[in-house]
Design an enzyme around this catalytic site. Sequence first.
Site, PDB file in Angstrom:
ATOM      1  CE1 TYR A 162      -3.252  -2.845   0.203  1.00  0.00           C
ATOM      2  CE2 TYR A 162      -3.233  -2.709   2.589  1.00  0.00           C
ATOM      3  CZ  TYR A 162      -3.662  -3.304   1.427  1.00  0.00           C
ATOM      4  OH  TYR A 162      -4.533  -4.363   1.496  1.00  0.00           O
ATOM      5  CG  HIS A 215      -1.146  -8.413  -0.237  1.00  0.00           C
ATOM      6  ND1 HIS A 215      -0.671  -7.134  -0.098  1.00  0.00           N
ATOM      7  CD2 HIS A 215      -2.440  -8.278  -0.622  1.00  0.00           C
ATOM      8  CE1 HIS A 215      -1.630  -6.270  -0.383  1.00  0.00           C
ATOM      9  NE2 HIS A 215      -2.715  -6.942  -0.717  1.00  0.00           N
TER      10      HIS A 215
HETATM   11  P1  NAD Z   1     -13.529   0.201   1.117  1.00  0.00           P
HETATM   12  O1  NAD Z   1     -14.661  -0.538   0.516  1.00  0.00           O
HETATM   13  O2  NAD Z   1     -13.358   0.186   2.579  1.00  0.00           O
HETATM   14  O3  NAD Z   1     -13.571   1.702   0.547  1.00  0.00           O
HETATM   15  C1  NAD Z   1     -12.625   2.608   0.921  1.00  0.00           C
HETATM   16  C2  NAD Z   1     -12.964   3.992   0.319  1.00  0.00           C
HETATM   17  O4  NAD Z   1     -14.127   4.505   0.939  1.00  0.00           O
HETATM   18  C3  NAD Z   1     -11.855   4.967   0.622  1.00  0.00           C
HETATM   19  O5  NAD Z   1     -11.807   5.918  -0.418  1.00  0.00           O
HETATM   20  C4  NAD Z   1     -12.337   5.621   1.915  1.00  0.00           C
HETATM   21  O6  NAD Z   1     -11.743   6.880   2.114  1.00  0.00           O
HETATM   22  C5  NAD Z   1     -13.813   5.692   1.669  1.00  0.00           C
HETATM   23  N1  NAD Z   1     -14.649   5.720   2.888  1.00  0.00           N
HETATM   24  C6  NAD Z   1     -14.412   5.160   4.095  1.00  0.00           C
HETATM   25  N2  NAD Z   1     -15.427   5.418   4.945  1.00  0.00           N
HETATM   26  C7  NAD Z   1     -16.340   6.138   4.238  1.00  0.00           C
HETATM   27  C8  NAD Z   1     -17.604   6.688   4.564  1.00  0.00           C
HETATM   28  N3  NAD Z   1     -18.138   6.552   5.776  1.00  0.00           N
HETATM   29  N4  NAD Z   1     -18.272   7.359   3.600  1.00  0.00           N
HETATM   30  C9  NAD Z   1     -17.749   7.505   2.357  1.00  0.00           C
HETATM   31  N5  NAD Z   1     -16.559   7.013   1.997  1.00  0.00           N
HETATM   32  C10 NAD Z   1     -15.857   6.329   2.925  1.00  0.00           C
HETATM   33  O7  NAD Z   1     -12.230  -0.411   0.417  1.00  0.00           O
HETATM   34  P2  NAD Z   1     -10.719  -0.575   0.763  1.00  0.00           P
HETATM   35  O8  NAD Z   1     -10.068   0.615   1.328  1.00  0.00           O
HETATM   36  O9  NAD Z   1     -10.173  -1.148  -0.482  1.00  0.00           O
HETATM   37  O10 NAD Z   1     -10.665  -1.779   1.836  1.00  0.00           O
HETATM   38  C11 NAD Z   1     -10.493  -1.598   3.202  1.00  0.00           C
HETATM   39  C12 NAD Z   1      -9.203  -2.190   3.725  1.00  0.00           C
HETATM   40  O11 NAD Z   1      -9.238  -3.604   3.611  1.00  0.00           O
HETATM   41  C13 NAD Z   1      -7.916  -1.768   3.009  1.00  0.00           C
HETATM   42  O12 NAD Z   1      -7.425  -0.553   3.524  1.00  0.00           O
HETATM   43  C14 NAD Z   1      -7.013  -2.931   3.337  1.00  0.00           C
HETATM   44  O13 NAD Z   1      -6.504  -2.776   4.640  1.00  0.00           O
HETATM   45  C15 NAD Z   1      -7.969  -4.113   3.295  1.00  0.00           C
HETATM   46  N6  NAD Z   1      -8.002  -4.792   1.972  1.00  0.00           N
HETATM   47  C16 NAD Z   1      -7.174  -5.855   1.764  1.00  0.00           C
HETATM   48  C17 NAD Z   1      -7.161  -6.502   0.537  1.00  0.00           C
HETATM   49  C18 NAD Z   1      -6.241  -7.664   0.321  1.00  0.00           C
HETATM   50  O14 NAD Z   1      -5.580  -8.102   1.243  1.00  0.00           O
HETATM   51  N7  NAD Z   1      -6.163  -8.228  -0.860  1.00  0.00           N
HETATM   52  C19 NAD Z   1      -7.988  -6.072  -0.498  1.00  0.00           C
HETATM   53  C20 NAD Z   1      -8.839  -4.999  -0.256  1.00  0.00           C
HETATM   54  C21 NAD Z   1      -8.848  -4.367   0.981  1.00  0.00           C
END
Ligand code: NAD
Length: 317
Positions: free
Chosen positions: A57, A122
């Site tokens: 990230y 990952h």
């Molecule tokens: P998400 O679905 O959580 O969306 C995140 C987006 O929504 C960001 O732009 C954030 O700023 C915004 N957001 C957060 N809260 C909000 C709200 N209340 N209203 C409007 N917008 C909002 O997707 P993500 O960030 O991809 O996933 C969350 C976490 O999960 C990542 O940070 C990571 O730690 C993990 N993740 C891991 C993998 C993997 O291991 N392959 C893949 C995806 C995500």
Amino acid sequence: MAELRSLGNTGLKLSSVGFGASPLGSVFGPVSDEEAIATVREAFRLGINFFDTSPYYGGTLSEKVLGKALKAVGVPRNEYIVSTKCGRYKEGFDFSAERVTKSIDESLERLQMDYVDILQCHDIEFGSLDQIVNETIPALQKLKEAGKIRFIGITGLPLGIFSYVLDRVPPGTVDVILSYCHYSINDTTLEDLIPYLKSKGVGVISASPLAMGLLTESGPPEWHPASPKLKAACQTAAAFCKKKGKDISKLALQYSLCNKDISTILVGMKSVEQVRLNVAAATELAKGEKDEQTLAEVEEILKPVKNQTWPSGIQQV
Ligand code: NAD
């Protein structure tokens, strides 16, 4: 306050809302150190105890900023849970024993910690699953014995990767799986895998309840891999909610939180405001305040694209 839920057989108790730290790597727009520290401080104040990051990230920036913020906030190390990952880097994928063994030392240095609670391979669909089984996981077991990590996990998009690996490693070797974009209003396919994971005692983390931005008013980032049809349906649903004076992101997070077989829902957060909104959504849900009517209407809008996903990786599973 976010409630605590058990994670498989690990003995860990994670806040139902988990802190996705990818935005701290400035992948959804720039985040200053001050904003990052304030966001992490607010997360602790509201009961969040689980933080997820990866060397991938922001090309290691997320780990560095998360480490700095956790240090600045100063909560004792045994009061929170950190997961990071290995095998995926800005430079590409490398799940070799040598690389992942070096990788944890680099991560610990960036995070300014002696150990992480969970180390996850990952996005394993981009590597050889047999290498994960025969080489990567045994290397992670050595890291466990050395006290650098407490638990082992695997992450990725296609759900078939999880049973492929879990069917081939000794019981208790893989402690957790992290699935993303498969338990939100538009896609609930993770549900079918849960009885199998439970039978193996494997903890379940689900990420991206907002479907990586599809279920937000502002819409997904440019790089989002969904089809134009799926993007359009989600934008129609978001616009519908907005017109009704409702927040689709709140609805989406509450939907994901309702399944208590999932230990934690990881949401990406980059501001104090987002932490407050997301914990408030969980608190309202715990009080029984849920907008069933709007949820049913949104589900109807998303029906033509329900469970539609996108290709990921090189594995046919
Ligand atoms: P998400 O679905 O959580 O969306 C995140 C987006 O929504 C960001 O732009 C954030 O700023 C915004 N957001 C957060 N809260 C909000 C709200 N209340 N209203 C409007 N917008 C909002 O997707 P993500 O960030 O991809 O996933 C969350 C976490 O999960 C990542 O940070 C990571 O730690 C993990 N993740 C891991 C993998 C993997 O291991 N392959 C893949 C995806 C995500």
